[in-house]
Design a protein around this motif. Structure first.
Motif, PDB file in Angstrom:
ATOM      1  N   ASN A   1      28.388  22.771  81.131  1.00  0.00           N
ATOM      2  CA  ASN A   1      27.717  21.550  81.560  1.00  0.00           C
ATOM      3  C   ASN A   1      28.321  20.378  80.793  1.00  0.00           C
ATOM      4  O   ASN A   1      28.428  20.436  79.574  1.00  0.00           O
ATOM      5  N   TYR A   2      28.727  19.343  81.519  1.00  0.00           N
ATOM      6  CA  TYR A   2      29.352  18.175  80.904  1.00  0.00           C
ATOM      7  C   TYR A   2      28.609  16.920  81.315  1.00  0.00           C
ATOM      8  O   TYR A   2      28.215  16.773  82.463  1.00  0.00           O
ATOM      9  N   THR A   3      28.458  16.005  80.364  1.00  0.00           N
ATOM     10  CA  THR A   3      27.819  14.722  80.641  1.00  0.00           C
ATOM     11  C   THR A   3      28.864  13.625  80.453  1.00  0.00           C
ATOM     12  O   THR A   3      29.587  13.616  79.453  1.00  0.00           O
ATOM     13  N   TYR A   4      28.921  12.726  81.416  1.00  0.00           N
ATOM     14  CA  TYR A   4      29.846  11.587  81.367  1.00  0.00           C
ATOM     15  C   TYR A   4      29.062  10.292  81.436  1.00  0.00           C
ATOM     16  O   TYR A   4      28.092  10.192  82.189  1.00  0.00           O
ATOM     17  N   SER A   5      29.507   9.293  80.694  1.00  0.00           N
ATOM     18  CA  SER A   5      28.950   7.954  80.825  1.00  0.00           C
ATOM     19  C   SER A   5      29.696   7.275  81.970  1.00  0.00           C
ATOM     20  O   SER A   5      30.915   7.424  82.091  1.00  0.00           O
ATOM     21  N   LEU A   6      28.968   6.537  82.797  1.00  0.00           N
ATOM     22  CA  LEU A   6      29.617   5.827  83.904  1.00  0.00           C
ATOM     23  C   LEU A   6      29.758   4.337  83.597  1.00  0.00           C
ATOM     24  O   LEU A   6      30.132   3.547  84.458  1.00  0.00           O
ATOM     25  N   SER A   7      29.515   3.979  82.361  1.00  0.00           N
ATOM     26  CA  SER A   7      29.655   2.592  81.937  1.00  0.00           C
ATOM     27  C   SER A   7      31.118   2.170  82.079  1.00  0.00           C
ATOM     28  O   SER A   7      32.015   2.855  81.584  1.00  0.00           O
ATOM     29  N   GLY A   8      31.373   1.088  82.777  1.00  0.00           N
ATOM     30  CA  GLY A   8      32.733   0.576  82.939  1.00  0.00           C
ATOM     31  C   GLY A   8      33.500   1.143  84.123  1.00  0.00           C
ATOM     32  O   GLY A   8      34.632   0.741  84.376  1.00  0.00           O
ATOM     33  N   ILE A   9      32.885   2.061  84.878  1.00  0.00           N
ATOM     34  CA  ILE A   9      33.621   2.686  85.988  1.00  0.00           C
ATOM     35  C   ILE A   9      33.999   1.686  87.078  1.00  0.00           C
ATOM     36  O   ILE A   9      35.093   1.739  87.616  1.00  0.00           O
ATOM     37  N   SER A  10      33.099   0.747  87.396  1.00  0.00           N
ATOM     38  CA  SER A  10      33.409  -0.229  88.455  1.00  0.00           C
ATOM     39  C   SER A  10      34.628  -1.064  88.087  1.00  0.00           C
ATOM     40  O   SER A  10      35.523  -1.264  88.905  1.00  0.00           O
ATOM     41  N   ALA A  11      34.677  -1.537  86.843  1.00  0.00           N
ATOM     42  CA  ALA A  11      35.815  -2.345  86.389  1.00  0.00           C
ATOM     43  C   ALA A  11      37.092  -1.492  86.398  1.00  0.00           C
ATOM     44  O   ALA A  11      38.157  -1.983  86.788  1.00  0.00           O
ATOM     45  N   ALA A  12      36.994  -0.251  85.970  1.00  0.00           N
ATOM     46  CA  ALA A  12      38.167   0.607  85.939  1.00  0.00           C
ATOM     47  C   ALA A  12      38.694   0.865  87.345  1.00  0.00           C
ATOM     48  O   ALA A  12      39.912   0.825  87.591  1.00  0.00           O
TER      49      ALA A  12
END
Length: 122
Positions: A103-114
């Motif tokens: 099980n992995y957790t990812y932050s999606l902070s900054g994905i739109s800009a990337a």
């Protein structure tokens, strides 16, 4: 080819060697591929298993080949990318070839800009 790559903020179970884990969204204009999500594991995935991606209350199923996984229904790729843009966290659940559930957790902070940075990939 242009891509956005993220590494997990948390890996479970903590007692196993996960290797290098990535979640990638790629653009390959020469192959007519845009915003293709892919999970890349540092180990072989169980043949015939599925990888489950959850963002908020939305679930997406990926098929596995070797140590990678792609969205089972390609028509859902834009929905997954949209959910990533609108979400805060993403979890990826997989099963290793040895049968270990991960099980992995990812932050999606900054994905739109990337993703905006690879919008005009040529």
């Amino acid at each position: 080819m242009c891509y956005v790559l993220s590494v997990p903020t948390a890996k479970e179970p903590a007692s196993v060697n996960h290797g290098d884990i990535f979640f990638v969204v790629s653009q390959r204009p020469g192959q007519n591929i845009s915003y293709e999500p892919q999970a890349m594991m540092g180990y072989a995935l169980k043949e015939g298993s599925k990888v489950n991606v959850t963002i908020d209350a939305k679930n997406f199923v990926m098929f596995v080949k070797d140590s990678s996984a792609w969205v089972e229904n390609a028509a859902e790729e834009p929905a997954l990318v949209a959910a990533m843009k609108g979400g805060t966290n993403m979890t990826v659940k997989a099963t290793s070839a040895r049968g270990t559930g991960t099980n992995y957790t990812y932050s999606l902070s900054g994905i739109s800009a990337a993703l905006k940075q690879i919008e005009n990939c040529k």
